[in-house]
Motif scaffolding. Sequence first.
Motif, PDB file in Angstrom:
ATOM      1  N   LYS A 162      13.544  18.147  -4.779  1.00 47.78           N
ATOM      2  CA  LYS A 162      13.217  18.397  -6.186  1.00 47.78           C
ATOM      3  C   LYS A 162      12.644  17.139  -6.839  1.00 47.78           C
ATOM      4  O   LYS A 162      11.772  17.223  -7.708  1.00 47.78           O
ATOM      5  CB  LYS A 162      14.453  18.866  -6.956  1.00 47.78           C
ATOM      6  N   ALA A 163      13.141  15.962  -6.432  1.00 52.92           N
ATOM      7  CA  ALA A 163      12.601  14.705  -6.966  1.00 52.92           C
ATOM      8  C   ALA A 163      11.153  14.527  -6.535  1.00 52.92           C
ATOM      9  O   ALA A 163      10.295  14.112  -7.336  1.00 52.92           O
ATOM     10  CB  ALA A 163      13.451  13.524  -6.494  1.00 52.92           C
ATOM     11  N   ILE A 164      10.874  14.830  -5.278  1.00 54.52           N
ATOM     12  CA  ILE A 164       9.500  14.736  -4.767  1.00 54.52           C
ATOM     13  C   ILE A 164       8.589  15.701  -5.534  1.00 54.52           C
ATOM     14  O   ILE A 164       7.489  15.329  -5.965  1.00 54.52           O
ATOM     15  CB  ILE A 164       9.466  15.016  -3.253  1.00 54.52           C
ATOM     16  N   GLU A 165       9.074  16.929  -5.748  1.00 54.59           N
ATOM     17  CA  GLU A 165       8.294  17.919  -6.504  1.00 54.59           C
ATOM     18  C   GLU A 165       8.009  17.425  -7.916  1.00 54.59           C
ATOM     19  O   GLU A 165       6.891  17.569  -8.428  1.00 54.59           O
ATOM     20  CB  GLU A 165       9.060  19.246  -6.586  1.00 54.59           C
ATOM     21  N   PHE A 166       9.025  16.823  -8.551  1.00 54.22           N
ATOM     22  CA  PHE A 166       8.836  16.368  -9.928  1.00 54.22           C
ATOM     23  C   PHE A 166       7.814  15.228 -10.002  1.00 54.22           C
ATOM     24  O   PHE A 166       6.936  15.228 -10.873  1.00 54.22           O
ATOM     25  CB  PHE A 166      10.170  15.907 -10.539  1.00 54.22           C
ATOM     26  N   ILE A 167       7.912  14.257  -9.102  1.00 59.53           N
ATOM     27  CA  ILE A 167       6.981  13.124  -9.147  1.00 59.53           C
ATOM     28  C   ILE A 167       5.562  13.587  -8.817  1.00 59.53           C
ATOM     29  O   ILE A 167       4.586  13.107  -9.414  1.00 59.53           O
ATOM     30  CB  ILE A 167       7.453  11.990  -8.220  1.00 59.53           C
ATOM     31  N   ARG A 168       5.427  14.530  -7.904  1.00 62.32           N
ATOM     32  CA  ARG A 168       4.103  15.104  -7.632  1.00 62.32           C
ATOM     33  C   ARG A 168       3.558  15.819  -8.871  1.00 62.32           C
ATOM     34  O   ARG A 168       2.365  15.771  -9.162  1.00 62.32           O
ATOM     35  CB  ARG A 168       4.183  16.088  -6.458  1.00 62.32           C
ATOM     36  N   PHE A 169       4.455  16.498  -9.589  1.00 64.30           N
ATOM     37  CA  PHE A 169       4.072  17.172 -10.835  1.00 64.30           C
ATOM     38  C   PHE A 169       3.505  16.156 -11.832  1.00 64.30           C
ATOM     39  O   PHE A 169       2.465  16.390 -12.459  1.00 64.30           O
ATOM     40  CB  PHE A 169       5.296  17.890 -11.408  1.00 64.30           C
ATOM     41  N   VAL A 170       4.181  15.008 -11.979  1.00 66.21           N
ATOM     42  CA  VAL A 170       3.673  13.951 -12.870  1.00 66.21           C
ATOM     43  C   VAL A 170       2.325  13.447 -12.368  1.00 66.21           C
ATOM     44  O   VAL A 170       1.365  13.286 -13.135  1.00 66.21           O
ATOM     45  CB  VAL A 170       4.686  12.789 -12.981  1.00 66.21           C
ATOM     46  N   GLN A 283       8.899   4.955   0.266  1.00 65.71           N
ATOM     47  CA  GLN A 283       8.581   6.216   0.942  1.00 65.71           C
ATOM     48  C   GLN A 283       8.285   7.323  -0.076  1.00 65.71           C
ATOM     49  O   GLN A 283       7.380   8.141   0.126  1.00 65.71           O
ATOM     50  CB  GLN A 283       9.744   6.636   1.849  1.00 65.71           C
ATOM     51  N   LEU A 284       9.035   7.308  -1.175  1.00 63.63           N
ATOM     52  CA  LEU A 284       8.828   8.297  -2.229  1.00 63.63           C
ATOM     53  C   LEU A 284       7.424   8.164  -2.822  1.00 63.63           C
ATOM     54  O   LEU A 284       6.755   9.162  -3.095  1.00 63.63           O
ATOM     55  CB  LEU A 284       9.889   8.088  -3.319  1.00 63.63           C
ATOM     56  N   ALA A 285       6.986   6.932  -3.013  1.00 64.94           N
ATOM     57  CA  ALA A 285       5.636   6.688  -3.546  1.00 64.94           C
ATOM     58  C   ALA A 285       4.578   7.281  -2.615  1.00 64.94           C
ATOM     59  O   ALA A 285       3.645   7.965  -3.061  1.00 64.94           O
ATOM     60  CB  ALA A 285       5.407   5.193  -3.740  1.00 64.94           C
ATOM     61  N   ILE A 286       4.741   7.041  -1.320  1.00 63.32           N
ATOM     62  CA  ILE A 286       3.764   7.542  -0.342  1.00 63.32           C
ATOM     63  C   ILE A 286       3.751   9.071  -0.324  1.00 63.32           C
ATOM     64  O   ILE A 286       2.692   9.707  -0.341  1.00 63.32           O
ATOM     65  CB  ILE A 286       4.083   6.987   1.069  1.00 63.32           C
ATOM     66  N   LYS A 287       4.960   9.671  -0.319  1.00 66.91           N
ATOM     67  CA  LYS A 287       5.069  11.135  -0.234  1.00 66.91           C
ATOM     68  C   LYS A 287       4.515  11.851  -1.461  1.00 66.91           C
ATOM     69  O   LYS A 287       4.183  13.028  -1.405  1.00 66.91           O
ATOM     70  CB  LYS A 287       6.542  11.545  -0.049  1.00 66.91           C
ATOM     71  N   THR A 288       4.461  11.141  -2.598  1.00 64.47           N
ATOM     72  CA  THR A 288       4.064  11.787  -3.849  1.00 64.47           C
ATOM     73  C   THR A 288       2.663  11.384  -4.306  1.00 64.47           C
ATOM     74  O   THR A 288       2.275  11.648  -5.442  1.00 64.47           O
ATOM     75  CB  THR A 288       5.084  11.489  -4.965  1.00 64.47           C
ATOM     76  N   GLY A 289       1.906  10.729  -3.418  1.00 62.89           N
ATOM     77  CA  GLY A 289       0.498  10.493  -3.711  1.00 62.89           C
ATOM     78  C   GLY A 289       0.181   9.210  -4.451  1.00 62.89           C
ATOM     79  O   GLY A 289      -0.898   9.080  -5.036  1.00 62.89           O
ATOM     80  N   PHE A 290       1.111   8.242  -4.434  1.00 62.44           N
ATOM     81  CA  PHE A 290       0.827   6.944  -5.050  1.00 62.44           C
ATOM     82  C   PHE A 290       0.475   5.938  -3.955  1.00 62.44           C
ATOM     83  O   PHE A 290       1.073   5.942  -2.876  1.00 62.44           O
ATOM     84  CB  PHE A 290       2.025   6.458  -5.862  1.00 62.44           C
TER      85      PHE A 290
END
Length: 310
Positions: A162-170, A283-290
């Motif tokens: 859900k965190a990954i989904e939210f950051i991708r949403f942003v 890793q979160l940055a990479i997974k969410t397109g940053f």
Amino acid sequence: MGSDSFINDVIWGLSDPQKHLPSKYFYDEKGSRIFQEIMQMEEYYLPKCEMEILNKQSQKIAMEINHDEFDIIELGAGDGTKTLIFLEAVMNIGKKITYIPMDISEEILKVNRQHILERLPDLSVEVLPGDYFSTIRAIESRPKPRLVMFMGSNIGNFPGEKAIEFIRFVNDYLNPGDYFLMGVDLKKNPHVIRAAYNDKKGITKKFNLNLLERINRELQGDFNLKAFEHYGVYNPLDGAALSFLVSMEEQDVHIADHTFHFDQYETIHTEVSQKYSLKDLDQLAIKTGFSWDRHFTDRMGFYSLSLFRK
């Protein structure tokens, strides 16, 4: 939040084999007052750490923003007390900004705007009341570069994917070269984390039980608060701090026309607060397109303001 969604969410959550209640319902008037007590607790380190970073490193963060003129959009802005420190630092190094606070409460945004303009009368402030999942769409048409802020470790309320989904949403509302600044509670000594959710004075217990009291008050429930105990646990393997209410006896609870049976020691899951390591955040940055990130931490390494660039 309308009472219809409240009753529907409560019935749905308590009908599940693993009973659960949404943490968003903690924050009625009484719950919000208790949470202010939590913020002052000796064991609850999060706000102190975030304030330390803002006080000591706001200018350093601002200098990483590679734009002379840009919008600052804050999701769930509240009264703006903390953000004021950062806005002042940005303006002090000569950057021209517009501040756009978003919050579900129109009243708190009035307080925010007044508070900010008292200190920074030359700042352009445009409040956007409503659920930021909807109001964030308004920034799409704005031509300036943007920095989106999501403070207070609120990302911790989104478990796992859900965190990954939210950051991708942003990220979907950002253009290349835009930034996302996120407050994050970091993994640390498990005893420190567990104490933050099991304080000696029982304030967290009072906060958790108020959710049942609110159901009694607003939905004609008959929870016996004395028959439930608060329990907070932290799992250092996955970084999740979890809060539960435990039924101390076998009992039936009635809400509206529904009856819910509790076995002795059966639990209601009420909250998750996810913790991250700096490697997790990379890793979160990479997974969410940053493509880029910087972490600004307090002196103890308990907390981070993490800046991502699209």
